[in-house]
Design a protein around this motif. Structure first.
Motif, short mmCIF file in Angstrom:
data_model
loop_
_atom_site.label_atom_id
_atom_site.label_comp_id
_atom_site.label_asym_id
_atom_site.label_seq_id
_atom_site.Cartn_x
_atom_site.Cartn_y
_atom_site.Cartn_z
N LEU A 1 1.24 -1.15 0.25
CA LEU A 1 -0.12 0.18 -0.31
C LEU A 1 1.14 1.50 0.16
O LEU A 1 0.30 2.42 -0.70
CB LEU A 1 -0.44 0.02 1.02
N PHE A 2 1.64 1.25 0.53
CA PHE A 2 2.21 2.15 1.15
C PHE A 2 3.17 2.96 -0.66
O PHE A 2 3.62 3.36 -1.02
CB PHE A 2 3.93 2.10 2.02
N VAL A 3 3.83 1.45 -1.35
CA VAL A 3 4.06 1.83 -2.53
C VAL A 3 2.94 2.36 -3.48
O VAL A 3 3.52 3.38 -4.27
CB VAL A 3 4.66 0.54 -3.22
N ALA A 4 1.52 1.87 -3.65
CA ALA A 4 1.28 1.90 -4.41
C ALA A 4 0.91 3.48 -4.16
O ALA A 4 0.52 4.00 -5.60
CB ALA A 4 0.00 0.99 -4.23
N VAL A 5 0.72 4.04 -3.02
CA VAL A 5 -0.29 5.55 -3.00
C VAL A 5 0.81 6.57 -3.89
O VAL A 5 0.44 7.05 -4.62
CB VAL A 5 -0.16 5.82 -1.41
N PRO A 6 2.52 6.68 -3.45
CA PRO A 6 2.97 7.35 -4.00
C PRO A 6 3.32 7.19 -5.48
O PRO A 6 2.91 8.33 -5.96
CB PRO A 6 4.43 6.94 -3.67
N ILE A 7 2.27 6.16 -6.04
CA ILE A 7 2.71 6.70 -7.22
C ILE A 7 1.70 6.36 -7.80
O ILE A 7 1.42 7.76 -9.05
CB ILE A 7 2.91 4.55 -7.50
N CYS A 8 0.24 6.76 -7.20
CA CYS A 8 -1.01 7.47 -8.21
C CYS A 8 -0.68 8.67 -7.81
O CYS A 8 -0.95 9.71 -9.09
CB CYS A 8 -1.96 6.98 -6.73
N ALA A 9 0.00 9.02 -7.02
CA ALA A 9 -0.15 10.57 -6.34
C ALA A 9 1.56 11.54 -7.49
O ALA A 9 1.31 12.80 -7.87
CB ALA A 9 0.67 11.15 -4.86
N GLN A 10 1.93 10.84 -8.20
CA GLN A 10 2.82 10.93 -8.64
C GLN A 10 2.62 11.14 -10.19
O GLN A 10 3.13 10.97 -11.52
CB GLN A 10 4.32 10.50 -9.02
N GLN A 11 1.30 11.91 -10.03
CA GLN A 11 1.06 12.30 -11.99
C GLN A 11 1.50 13.66 -12.25
O GLN A 11 1.20 14.67 -11.80
CB GLN A 11 -1.04 12.81 -11.95
N PRO A 12 1.90 14.12 -13.48
CA PRO A 12 2.19 15.53 -14.01
C PRO A 12 1.31 16.04 -14.21
O PRO A 12 -0.14 15.50 -14.51
CB PRO A 12 2.82 14.86 -15.29
N PRO A 13 0.92 17.50 -14.68
CA PRO A 13 0.54 18.47 -14.33
C PRO A 13 -1.10 18.46 -15.48
O PRO A 13 -0.47 18.25 -16.68
CB PRO A 13 0.55 19.91 -13.42
N GLN A 14 -2.09 18.44 -15.64
CA GLN A 14 -2.86 18.46 -17.36
C GLN A 14 -3.59 18.68 -17.53
O GLN A 14 -4.50 19.21 -17.96
CB GLN A 14 -3.31 16.60 -17.22
N ALA B 1 -5.88 -11.87 5.39
CA ALA B 1 -4.66 -11.11 5.11
C ALA B 1 -4.65 -10.61 3.70
O ALA B 1 -3.81 -10.64 2.76
CB ALA B 1 -3.48 -11.81 5.80
N PHE B 2 -4.49 -12.10 3.41
CA PHE B 2 -4.56 -12.22 1.95
C PHE B 2 -5.55 -11.53 0.53
O PHE B 2 -4.65 -11.52 0.21
CB PHE B 2 -4.71 -13.76 1.61
N ALA B 3 -6.56 -11.25 1.71
CA ALA B 3 -7.14 -10.69 0.35
C ALA B 3 -6.44 -8.93 0.70
O ALA B 3 -6.81 -8.82 -0.51
CB ALA B 3 -8.88 -10.36 1.56
N PHE B 4 -6.33 -8.99 1.80
CA PHE B 4 -5.42 -7.26 1.79
C PHE B 4 -4.20 -7.47 0.97
O PHE B 4 -4.37 -5.99 0.57
CB PHE B 4 -5.16 -6.93 3.39
N ALA B 5 -3.93 -8.42 0.81
CA ALA B 5 -2.32 -8.09 0.53
C ALA B 5 -2.92 -8.40 -1.58
O ALA B 5 -2.37 -7.53 -1.99
CB ALA B 5 -1.68 -9.50 0.25
N ALA B 6 -4.09 -9.22 -1.96
CA ALA B 6 -4.63 -9.20 -3.49
C ALA B 6 -4.81 -7.86 -3.46
O ALA B 6 -4.37 -7.52 -4.72
CB ALA B 6 -5.27 -10.25 -2.73
N LEU B 7 -5.49 -7.36 -2.77
CA LEU B 7 -6.10 -5.68 -2.91
C LEU B 7 -5.27 -4.71 -2.91
O LEU B 7 -5.31 -4.11 -4.27
CB LEU B 7 -6.47 -5.66 -1.58
N SER B 8 -3.96 -4.96 -2.23
CA SER B 8 -2.40 -3.97 -2.55
C SER B 8 -1.72 -4.64 -3.98
O SER B 8 -1.68 -3.28 -4.45
CB SER B 8 -1.82 -4.25 -1.51
N LEU B 9 -1.81 -5.36 -3.80
CA LEU B 9 -1.02 -5.71 -5.91
C LEU B 9 -2.19 -4.91 -6.07
O LEU B 9 -1.68 -4.68 -7.26
CB LEU B 9 -1.07 -7.32 -5.02
N VAL B 10 -3.36 -5.59 -6.63
CA VAL B 10 -4.41 -4.63 -7.46
C VAL B 10 -3.93 -3.39 -7.61
O VAL B 10 -3.77 -3.25 -9.02
CB VAL B 10 -5.55 -5.71 -7.41
N LEU B 11 -4.22 -2.64 -6.55
CA LEU B 11 -4.15 -1.65 -6.62
C LEU B 11 -2.88 -1.00 -7.32
O LEU B 11 -3.13 -0.02 -7.99
CB LEU B 11 -4.46 -0.94 -5.36
N MET B 12 -1.85 -1.88 -7.18
CA MET B 12 -0.18 -1.14 -6.41
C MET B 12 -0.09 -1.27 -8.36
O MET B 12 0.69 -0.83 -8.91
CB MET B 12 0.82 -1.76 -6.10
#
Lengths: 138, 116
Positions: free
Chosen positions: A12-25, B47-58
């Motif tokens: 989750l901590f990796v996904a959120v910054p990736i979403c946030a780093q969008q160039p201005p459109q 835990a698996f569902a949470f990990a899967a969801l995080s992976l999908v989001l990423m």
């Protein structure tokens, strides 16, 4: 905490910054131009030379005096326009002539401002432009 | 009232009872491990569902980032109350605030107030 429980949080901590780093459109033109304040605020970061600094200052000062003059002129012409619009009935031709005067001033302001921004960008090197884009994205 | 002869018999009977109970009761560490396993197995699906969801989001974020930007369509509003043209940003000229604002002046501090 077990490693198996840490992993989803790390993802989750990796996904959120990736979403946030969008160039201005938002603006297709403005995104390619840089206001003088932005350039001068990061002059050390950009490594501006004395020559570049002097050129930027000269261009900005030249344009600014004209902007101020037009700003007051536009205020004056807009007040005349308001006066014409208050009348009943409204004289359409006079309003349109007055609108032409106001829009001519606007056109001059926009043209001069665009010319200034283009000249400022042409003073910079490709690396400095890339660095500015990076700074703006922050 | 117990006679002194009853005590050894009673003691032996209680010992037999204790041994019978101990034989039926599983050891404590086995019960503890079984209980821990039940808790872990209950939370594992979450835990698996949470990990899967995080992976999908990423993955979605990465794919979205890699996609080329959509072509920008500038729409000019034709309503009488709001007019938005693509070059309007050029009207916001540098140093504009100089002619339209007044700086905030700090009030003079009252030095007399603090003198004792």
């Amino acid at each position: 905490m077990k490693p198996s429980r840490l992993l989803p949080l790390l993802l989750l901590f990796v996904a959120v910054p990736i979403c946030a780093q969008q160039p201005p459109q938002d603006d297709p033109m403005a995104r390619h131009l840089f206001p003088p304040d932005l350039i001068m605020a990061h002059q050390d970061d950009l490594g501006l030379s004395d020559k570049q600094r002097a050129a930027i200052k000269a261009e900005v000062l030249k344009a600014q005096s004209r902007f101020l003059e037009w700003q007051w002129e536009m205020s004056e012409e807009t007040q005349k326009m308001v006066g014409l619009l208050r009348a009943t009935p409204v004289d359409e031709q006079k309003v349109l002539d007055q609108a032409d005067r106001v829009m001519n001033i606007e056109r001059n302001v926009k043209r001069t401002h665009l010319s200034l921004l283009v000249r400022l960008k042409n003073v910079l090197t490709a690396e400095q432009i890339a660095r500015l884009e990076q700074i703006r994205r922050r | 009232m117990h006679s002194p002869d009853d005590e050894p018999r009673l003691r032996e009977a209680f010992d037999d009872l204790r041994r019978a109970d101990a034989a039926k009761t599983p050891p404590f560490h086995r019960t503890w491990r079984a209980a821990q396993g039940r808790v872990t197995s209950r939370s594992r699906p979450f835990a698996f569902a949470f990990a899967a969801l995080s992976l999908v989001l990423m993955c979605a974020a990465i794919v979205h980032r890699l996609q080329p930007p959509a072509p920008v369509v500038t729409i000019v509003s034709m309503s009488s109350t709001s007019w938005s043209a693509p070059t309007d940003f050029l009207l916001d000229t540098p140093g504009r605030a100089l002619a339209t604002t007044v700086p905030a002046f700090n009030p003079v501090p009252d030095y007399g107030k603090d003198i004792r």
